[in-house]
Design a protein around this motif. Structure first.
Motif, PDB file in Angstrom:
ATOM      1  N   UNK A 119      -2.893  -8.785  -5.554  1.00 32.32           N
ATOM      2  CA  UNK A 119      -1.672  -9.310  -6.170  1.00 32.32           C
ATOM      3  C   UNK A 119      -0.460  -8.508  -5.702  1.00 32.32           C
ATOM      4  N   UNK A 120      -0.620  -7.194  -5.610  1.00 30.16           N
ATOM      5  CA  UNK A 120       0.481  -6.345  -5.140  1.00 30.16           C
ATOM      6  C   UNK A 120       0.812  -6.633  -3.683  1.00 30.16           C
ATOM      7  N   UNK A 121      -0.210  -6.806  -2.870  1.00 30.32           N
ATOM      8  CA  UNK A 121       0.005  -7.099  -1.451  1.00 30.32           C
ATOM      9  C   UNK A 121       0.732  -8.435  -1.286  1.00 30.32           C
ATOM     10  N   UNK A 122       0.300  -9.439  -2.057  1.00 26.41           N
ATOM     11  CA  UNK A 122       0.933 -10.756  -1.981  1.00 26.41           C
ATOM     12  C   UNK A 122       2.399 -10.684  -2.363  1.00 26.41           C
ATOM     13  N   UNK A 123       2.706  -9.883  -3.384  1.00 27.79           N
ATOM     14  CA  UNK A 123       4.088  -9.777  -3.876  1.00 27.79           C
ATOM     15  C   UNK A 123       4.948  -8.903  -2.964  1.00 27.79           C
ATOM     16  N   UNK A 124       4.414  -7.782  -2.524  1.00 25.25           N
ATOM     17  CA  UNK A 124       5.223  -6.794  -1.802  1.00 25.25           C
ATOM     18  C   UNK A 124       5.213  -6.992  -0.295  1.00 25.25           C
ATOM     19  N   UNK A 125       4.062  -7.348   0.254  1.00 26.68           N
ATOM     20  CA  UNK A 125       3.930  -7.480   1.698  1.00 26.68           C
ATOM     21  C   UNK A 125       2.737  -6.703   2.201  1.00 26.68           C
ATOM     22  N   UNK A 126       2.458  -6.842   3.455  1.00 23.36           N
ATOM     23  CA  UNK A 126       1.293  -6.227   4.084  1.00 23.36           C
ATOM     24  C   UNK A 126       1.238  -4.721   3.815  1.00 23.36           C
ATOM     25  N   UNK A 127       0.026  -4.213   3.643  1.00 20.90           N
ATOM     26  CA  UNK A 127      -0.160  -2.780   3.442  1.00 20.90           C
ATOM     27  C   UNK A 127       0.013  -2.070   4.784  1.00 20.90           C
ATOM     28  N   UNK A 128       1.270  -1.920   5.179  1.00 23.07           N
ATOM     29  CA  UNK A 128       1.593  -1.355   6.490  1.00 23.07           C
ATOM     30  C   UNK A 128       2.730  -0.348   6.364  1.00 23.07           C
ATOM     31  N   UNK A 129       2.834   0.545   7.340  1.00 28.74           N
ATOM     32  CA  UNK A 129       3.898   1.549   7.343  1.00 28.74           C
ATOM     33  C   UNK A 129       5.276   0.925   7.471  1.00 28.74           C
ATOM     34  N   UNK A 130       5.349  -0.293   7.970  1.00 24.61           N
ATOM     35  CA  UNK A 130       6.639  -0.940   8.203  1.00 24.61           C
ATOM     36  C   UNK A 130       7.105  -1.821   7.048  1.00 24.61           C
ATOM     37  N   UNK A 131       6.283  -2.002   6.022  1.00 24.76           N
ATOM     38  CA  UNK A 131       6.659  -2.862   4.896  1.00 24.76           C
ATOM     39  C   UNK A 131       7.572  -2.095   3.944  1.00 24.76           C
ATOM     40  N   UNK A 132       8.804  -2.540   3.739  1.00 28.76           N
ATOM     41  CA  UNK A 132       9.703  -1.808   2.829  1.00 28.76           C
ATOM     42  C   UNK A 132       9.326  -2.017   1.369  1.00 28.76           C
ATOM     43  N   UNK A 133       9.609  -1.028   0.548  1.00 32.17           N
ATOM     44  CA  UNK A 133       9.428  -1.173  -0.892  1.00 32.17           C
ATOM     45  C   UNK A 133      10.573  -2.019  -1.432  1.00 32.17           C
TER      46      UNK A 133
END
Length: 528
Positions: free
Chosen positions: A509-523
């Motif tokens: 659910x967090x990944x879907x809301x925030x974005x890919x679990x990657x170093x480039x995904x902003x908070x």
């Protein structure tokens, strides 16, 4: 046979007569009074433990090394590395990037949430409860800045509520709740009620302060932290940022370096009590004495030298000569390695290579890296520089941007004396610096936040967070072969892969809301 029955009846009668009483007090009678439990525990101990763990004093992992130093210090180009430190070249190492998440929950979060829970309804411990709420915000604040959406409202409830799969709260909701908590807790502090003793490692060191001083100090800490949180919102909700920043100013902020929130460490207790950053860089692991492992970055060194910064004489030393003379200092560029002369990124190919890695400057261990030195959490210098930006934005925070800027720079330079009395910079030297580098409103955001970067030395978590928010200083990224970000400075760290297995629904659910679990995904607060 009848005689036997009579005998059994007589023997059983006392037990039957006692049965109701035994049942009535069964739980009390069958409780071992000598066994420790939550009811007999000392919340102040958990409070101390949470604060100490927040500075990195966990003997089970090296999250301070991995995230604060290996990643943040290198990404923010205050340190440089030619070997295996992933942050220097934006390489992905999941174990290192996830380490803060993995250690914060069983250590910091567990201890501080337990204190808040057990003191909540105890009038005698009302101040400990509200001080712990402030500390809890400080702890979660760093964690959410590193990872974004995280377990928050249900975190730390594995023991109390048997909740082993907490939901991930949206960072926006976390921030709004943290701001509310700070305001409520600060207002509820009461100097007429009992306060934590020497377990308060920040403001009652040694148990020598009186209640009025402690309450005033924690209240200032709460509102100074509120100012920091409010400024994080500037990219996403400037109206809310303004409201909370002005509320923080009205509440009362740090007014001098005497208000600084820091913990003094004990050099005699090993990893669990020493200054953890110092232990890694100059103590047990001694990174600064391994050539090229933790040199001062050319970016930071150029800032200090080009501006004739009076801090330089106390910040840096050349290992080859043990010189502290500013003119002798040399910063090592980021993005190089020791892969041999055939490699285009070998450090020997760097412009101005001195021929020996020991000729690149390192942090001065006698000032900044003492094992019994302080870990600064929030400072007056940082607070004044944030006020300078708020003033530049036209918000009502007392003085103008130039005044707050000058206060912040002056405080950051004076703060070195809190590391070591030998590092006292004179008022004349500070004024000479400010005269040579006056605040200019047209370049205000750059000046303010570049000084914030310099003022947050060693707290690279905070340097990285404020850089992501403000865009300053204007760092030039490296584009090392094989990096994980396309040559961009990372925007967040990584969730542990174990979360996918142990808490899959909430993780996804967090990944879907925030974005890919990657170093480039902003908070959330970093998104445009």
């Amino acid at each position: 046979m009848k005689s036997l029955h009579k005998l059994i009846l007589v023997l059983c009668l006392p037990a039957l007569l006692l049965a109701p009483a035994c049942t009535k007090n069964f739980e009390d009678i069958n409780t071992d009074k000598n066994k420790s439990g939550e009811a007999s525990g000392v919340p102040e101990y958990n409070f101390s433990r949470a604060l100490l763990e927040y500075t990195g004093n966990s003997d089970y992992s090296y999250e301070t090394w991995r995230v604060n130093i290996i990643y943040c210090a290198m990404m923010m180009q205050q340190l440089s590395n030619v070997s295996w430190y992933a942050g220097d070249k934006y390489l992905q190492n999941e174990g290192w990037a996830a380490s803060y998440f993995e250690r914060a929950y069983p250590d910091q979060i567990k201890y501080i949430t337990d204190v808040v829970r057990v003191t909540k309804d105890n009038p005698f411990q009302a101040n400990l409860y509200n001080i712990s709420r402030i500390a809890k915000v400080m702890i979660f604040h760093r964690l959410t800045d590193i990872y974004g959406d995280i377990p928050y409202s249900e975190a730390g409830k594995g023991y109390s509520d048997r909740n082993f799969t907490p939901k991930y709260d949206a960072q926006q909701d976390i921030y709004l709740d943290m701001l509310k908590e700070l305001d409520e807790a600060a207002k509820a502090l009461d100097a007429t009620k009992p306060l934590p003793g020497p377990g308060d490692l920040i403001y009652n060191k040694g148990g020598s302060q009186n209640g009025t001083q402690i309450v005033a100090s924690w209240r200032k800490l709460a509102y100074s932290l509120m100012l920091r949180l409010s400024m994080r919102l500037t990219k996403r909700d400037e109206a809310a940022a303004k409201t909370w920043a002005e509320k923080a100013y009205d509440g009362g902020l740090f007014a001098s370096n005497e208000d600084n929130a820091f913990i003094i460490h004990d050099a005699t207790g090993g990893r669990t009590t020493v200054n953890r950053v110092s232990n890694i860089l100059s103590g047990e692991w001694n990174a600064i004495n391994t050539p090229g492992e933790a040199s001062i970055s050319k970016t930071f060194m150029d800032f200090l030298k080009n501006n004739n910064d009076p801090r330089l004489q106390y910040i840096a030393v050349v290992p080859a000569s043990n010189s502290e003379v500013p003119a002798d200092q040399l910063g090592m560029p980021n993005g190089y390695d020791t892969n041999g002369s055939s490699s285009p990124t070998d450090i020997s190919k760097a412009p101005g290579y001195p021929g020996d890695l020991k000729k690149y400057s390192v942090l001065n261990k006698n000032v900044l890296l003492r094992l019994n030195g302080p870990s600064f959490l929030i400072t007056y210098a940082q607070t004044e520089l944030l006020l300078a930006e708020a003033a530049k934005r036209g918000w009502d925070v007392g003085a103008n941007a130039a005044t707050h800027y000058n206060n912040g720079v002056r405080a950051a330079m004076k703060q070195l004396a809190q590391y070591s009395a030998t590092a006292a910079i004179s008022d004349a030297d500070i004024q000479a610096y400010l005269t040579a580098h006056p605040y200019t409103d047209a370049d205000g955001y750059n000046q303010i936040n570049t000084q914030y970067w310099a003022a947050s030395l060693l707290d690279w978590y905070e340097s990285w967070a404020n850089w992501r928010r403000s865009g300053y200083p204007q760092l030039t990224p490296v584009n090392y072969v094989g990096n994980a970000t396309g040559g961009k400075i990372p925007r967040r760290m990584l969730y542990p892969s174990t979360e996918l297995a142990s808490n899959p629904t909430n993780y996804q659910e967090a990944i879907t809301r925030q974005g890919t679990n990657a170093l480039t995904t902003p908070v959330w607060w970093d998104k445009q």
